[in-house]
Design a protein around this motif. Structure first.
Motif, PDB file in Angstrom:
ATOM      1  N   THR A  91     -22.439 -40.140  22.386  1.00  0.00           N
ATOM      2  CA  THR A  91     -21.561 -39.811  23.516  1.00  0.00           C
ATOM      3  C   THR A  91     -22.328 -39.855  24.831  1.00  0.00           C
ATOM      4  O   THR A  91     -21.848 -40.422  25.816  1.00  0.00           O
ATOM      5  CB  THR A  91     -20.927 -38.426  23.312  1.00  0.00           C
ATOM      6  N   VAL A  92     -23.524 -39.252  24.859  1.00  0.00           N
ATOM      7  CA  VAL A  92     -24.270 -39.258  26.121  1.00  0.00           C
ATOM      8  C   VAL A  92     -24.823 -40.642  26.455  1.00  0.00           C
ATOM      9  O   VAL A  92     -25.016 -40.938  27.638  1.00  0.00           O
ATOM     10  CB  VAL A  92     -25.383 -38.183  26.159  1.00  0.00           C
ATOM     11  N   LEU A  93     -25.046 -41.481  25.452  1.00  0.00           N
ATOM     12  CA  LEU A  93     -25.390 -42.877  25.751  1.00  0.00           C
ATOM     13  C   LEU A  93     -24.265 -43.535  26.539  1.00  0.00           C
ATOM     14  O   LEU A  93     -24.499 -44.189  27.556  1.00  0.00           O
ATOM     15  CB  LEU A  93     -25.645 -43.659  24.461  1.00  0.00           C
ATOM     16  N   ALA A  94     -23.055 -43.348  26.056  1.00  0.00           N
ATOM     17  CA  ALA A  94     -21.887 -43.916  26.742  1.00  0.00           C
ATOM     18  C   ALA A  94     -21.676 -43.268  28.104  1.00  0.00           C
ATOM     19  O   ALA A  94     -21.451 -43.962  29.103  1.00  0.00           O
ATOM     20  CB  ALA A  94     -20.637 -43.747  25.874  1.00  0.00           C
ATOM     21  N   MET A  95     -21.787 -41.945  28.161  1.00  0.00           N
ATOM     22  CA  MET A  95     -21.551 -41.251  29.425  1.00  0.00           C
ATOM     23  C   MET A  95     -22.637 -41.577  30.450  1.00  0.00           C
ATOM     24  O   MET A  95     -22.353 -41.701  31.641  1.00  0.00           O
ATOM     25  CB  MET A  95     -21.475 -39.736  29.194  1.00  0.00           C
ATOM     26  N   GLY A  96     -23.876 -41.729  30.012  1.00  0.00           N
ATOM     27  CA  GLY A  96     -24.944 -42.117  30.933  1.00  0.00           C
ATOM     28  C   GLY A  96     -24.702 -43.497  31.517  1.00  0.00           C
ATOM     29  O   GLY A  96     -24.940 -43.743  32.700  1.00  0.00           O
ATOM     30  N   SER A  97     -24.177 -44.391  30.687  1.00  0.00           N
ATOM     31  CA  SER A  97     -23.847 -45.728  31.166  1.00  0.00           C
ATOM     32  C   SER A  97     -22.698 -45.677  32.173  1.00  0.00           C
ATOM     33  O   SER A  97     -22.766 -46.287  33.244  1.00  0.00           O
ATOM     34  CB  SER A  97     -23.488 -46.627  29.985  1.00  0.00           C
ATOM     35  N   VAL A  98     -21.662 -44.932  31.831  1.00  0.00           N
ATOM     36  CA  VAL A  98     -20.522 -44.772  32.753  1.00  0.00           C
ATOM     37  C   VAL A  98     -21.005 -44.169  34.065  1.00  0.00           C
ATOM     38  O   VAL A  98     -20.656 -44.637  35.153  1.00  0.00           O
ATOM     39  CB  VAL A  98     -19.419 -43.893  32.116  1.00  0.00           C
ATOM     40  N   TRP A  99     -21.811 -43.129  33.966  1.00  0.00           N
ATOM     41  CA  TRP A  99     -22.324 -42.457  35.152  1.00  0.00           C
ATOM     42  C   TRP A  99     -23.113 -43.441  36.017  1.00  0.00           C
ATOM     43  O   TRP A  99     -22.966 -43.473  37.245  1.00  0.00           O
ATOM     44  CB  TRP A  99     -23.169 -41.287  34.707  1.00  0.00           C
ATOM     45  N   GLY A 100     -23.936 -44.276  35.404  1.00  0.00           N
ATOM     46  CA  GLY A 100     -24.711 -45.258  36.154  1.00  0.00           C
ATOM     47  C   GLY A 100     -23.843 -46.269  36.881  1.00  0.00           C
ATOM     48  O   GLY A 100     -24.204 -46.758  37.952  1.00  0.00           O
ATOM     49  N   TRP A 101     -22.690 -46.572  36.320  1.00  0.00           N
ATOM     50  CA  TRP A 101     -21.778 -47.533  36.961  1.00  0.00           C
ATOM     51  C   TRP A 101     -20.925 -46.892  38.046  1.00  0.00           C
ATOM     52  O   TRP A 101     -20.323 -47.606  38.849  1.00  0.00           O
ATOM     53  CB  TRP A 101     -20.888 -48.210  35.922  1.00  0.00           C
ATOM     54  N   THR A 102     -20.858 -45.563  38.091  1.00  0.00           N
ATOM     55  CA  THR A 102     -20.038 -44.912  39.126  1.00  0.00           C
ATOM     56  C   THR A 102     -20.798 -44.708  40.424  1.00  0.00           C
ATOM     57  O   THR A 102     -20.203 -44.395  41.447  1.00  0.00           O
ATOM     58  CB  THR A 102     -19.526 -43.536  38.650  1.00  0.00           C
ATOM     59  N   VAL A 103     -22.096 -44.889  40.405  1.00  0.00           N
ATOM     60  CA  VAL A 103     -22.924 -44.700  41.592  1.00  0.00           C
ATOM     61  C   VAL A 103     -22.725 -45.884  42.532  1.00  0.00           C
ATOM     62  O   VAL A 103     -22.758 -47.039  42.107  1.00  0.00           O
ATOM     63  CB  VAL A 103     -24.407 -44.567  41.191  1.00  0.00           C
ATOM     64  N   ARG A 104     -22.493 -45.603  43.797  1.00  0.00           N
ATOM     65  CA  ARG A 104     -22.337 -46.657  44.798  1.00  0.00           C
ATOM     66  C   ARG A 104     -23.725 -47.102  45.249  1.00  0.00           C
ATOM     67  O   ARG A 104     -24.563 -46.281  45.602  1.00  0.00           O
ATOM     68  CB  ARG A 104     -21.551 -46.123  46.002  1.00  0.00           C
ATOM     69  N   LEU A 105     -23.968 -48.410  45.205  1.00  0.00           N
ATOM     70  CA  LEU A 105     -25.245 -48.990  45.621  1.00  0.00           C
ATOM     71  C   LEU A 105     -25.007 -49.990  46.743  1.00  0.00           C
ATOM     72  O   LEU A 105     -24.032 -50.736  46.724  1.00  0.00           O
ATOM     73  CB  LEU A 105     -25.915 -49.727  44.455  1.00  0.00           C
ATOM     74  N   TRP A 106     -25.914 -50.012  47.708  1.00  0.00           N
ATOM     75  CA  TRP A 106     -25.849 -50.997  48.777  1.00  0.00           C
ATOM     76  C   TRP A 106     -27.234 -51.163  49.383  1.00  0.00           C
ATOM     77  O   TRP A 106     -28.111 -50.350  49.168  1.00  0.00           O
ATOM     78  CB  TRP A 106     -24.817 -50.603  49.837  1.00  0.00           C
ATOM     79  N   ARG A 107     -27.391 -52.259  50.111  1.00  0.00           N
ATOM     80  CA  ARG A 107     -28.673 -52.524  50.781  1.00  0.00           C
ATOM     81  C   ARG A 107     -28.598 -52.050  52.221  1.00  0.00           C
ATOM     82  O   ARG A 107     -27.616 -52.290  52.911  1.00  0.00           O
ATOM     83  CB  ARG A 107     -28.997 -54.009  50.757  1.00  0.00           C
ATOM     84  N   ASP A 108     -29.659 -51.399  52.650  1.00  0.00           N
ATOM     85  CA  ASP A 108     -29.790 -50.987  54.035  1.00  0.00           C
ATOM     86  C   ASP A 108     -30.239 -52.200  54.848  1.00  0.00           C
ATOM     87  O   ASP A 108     -30.607 -53.234  54.282  1.00  0.00           O
ATOM     88  CB  ASP A 108     -30.825 -49.859  54.116  1.00  0.00           C
ATOM     89  N   THR A 109     -30.239 -52.091  56.149  1.00  0.00           N
ATOM     90  CA  THR A 109     -30.630 -53.219  56.993  1.00  0.00           C
ATOM     91  C   THR A 109     -32.089 -53.617  56.779  1.00  0.00           C
ATOM     92  O   THR A 109     -32.447 -54.767  56.998  1.00  0.00           O
ATOM     93  CB  THR A 109     -30.423 -52.873  58.483  1.00  0.00           C
ATOM     94  N   ASP A 110     -32.916 -52.673  56.335  1.00  0.00           N
ATOM     95  CA  ASP A 110     -34.315 -53.009  56.068  1.00  0.00           C
ATOM     96  C   ASP A 110     -34.516 -53.597  54.673  1.00  0.00           C
ATOM     97  O   ASP A 110     -35.638 -53.906  54.275  1.00  0.00           O
ATOM     98  CB  ASP A 110     -35.219 -51.796  56.268  1.00  0.00           C
ATOM     99  N   GLY A 111     -33.434 -53.761  53.904  1.00  0.00           N
ATOM    100  CA  GLY A 111     -33.512 -54.369  52.581  1.00  0.00           C
ATOM    101  C   GLY A 111     -33.655 -53.381  51.440  1.00  0.00           C
ATOM    102  O   GLY A 111     -33.574 -53.765  50.280  1.00  0.00           O
TER     103      GLY A 111
END
Length: 161
Positions: free
Chosen positions: A69-89
């Motif tokens: 269950t935590v394998l699945a939930m850890g994966s889900v949790w990782g996909w819910t995080v918003r990621l983006w690049r800052d202007t410095d890369g």
């Protein structure tokens, strides 16, 4: 450690991780993201009562179900995080409402598994909870780091806007 101490350690880790997760952070690909899960895992696996020796099969099945269950939930949790690049890369990350929902879902599942174990009279060690937290944190970090590597470089992102 006893069960109460295990639960306190897990609660402290949850508060720390959730608090950090909900604010913007710069991802450091060189950071040792595996260190906290490793420490928690070692502490958990040192407990000889992680499996109830009076109900070995049921206890092992509950532990395995919890870890899957935590394998699945850890994966889900990782996909819910918003990621983006800052202007410095550099890569920035921030938890979302879906991140909080993933935490809520994980807690509900853990309570359900604990309830099943209690109904079956299986002693459940706090170390199982700590081991689950270690696995979930490791999987979440692996997913977030993998996603961060897949982001386009800042130059292409800036041109595409």
């Amino acid at each position: 450690m006893n069960a109460f101490t295990d639960v306190l350690v897990v609660a402290a880790v949850v508060v720390l991780v959730v608090q950090r997760q909900m604010r913007v952070q710069r991802l450091d690909s060189e950071r040792r993201f595996w260190l906290l899960p490793l420490i928690l895992g070692v502490l958990a696996l040192r407990d000889p009562q992680i499996i109830d020796h009076h109900h070995t099969g049921l206890s092992a099945a509950l532990l395995a179900a919890g870890l899957l269950t935590v394998l699945a939930m850890g994966s889900v949790w990782g996909w819910t995080v918003r990621l983006w690049r800052d202007t410095d890369g550099s890569v920035l990350a921030k938890g979302t409402k879906a991140t909080m929902a993933a935490w809520g879902g994980m807690i509900a599942v853990r309570i359900g598994l604990y309830g099943i174990g209690s109904a079956l009279h299986v002693h459940q060690s706090g170390s199982a909870l700590m081991l689950g937290m270690a696995v979930m944190l490791l999987v979440r970090s692996l997913v977030v780091n993998w996603r961060a590597r897949m982001l386009e470089p800042a130059e292409r992102t800036a041109v595409a806007r």
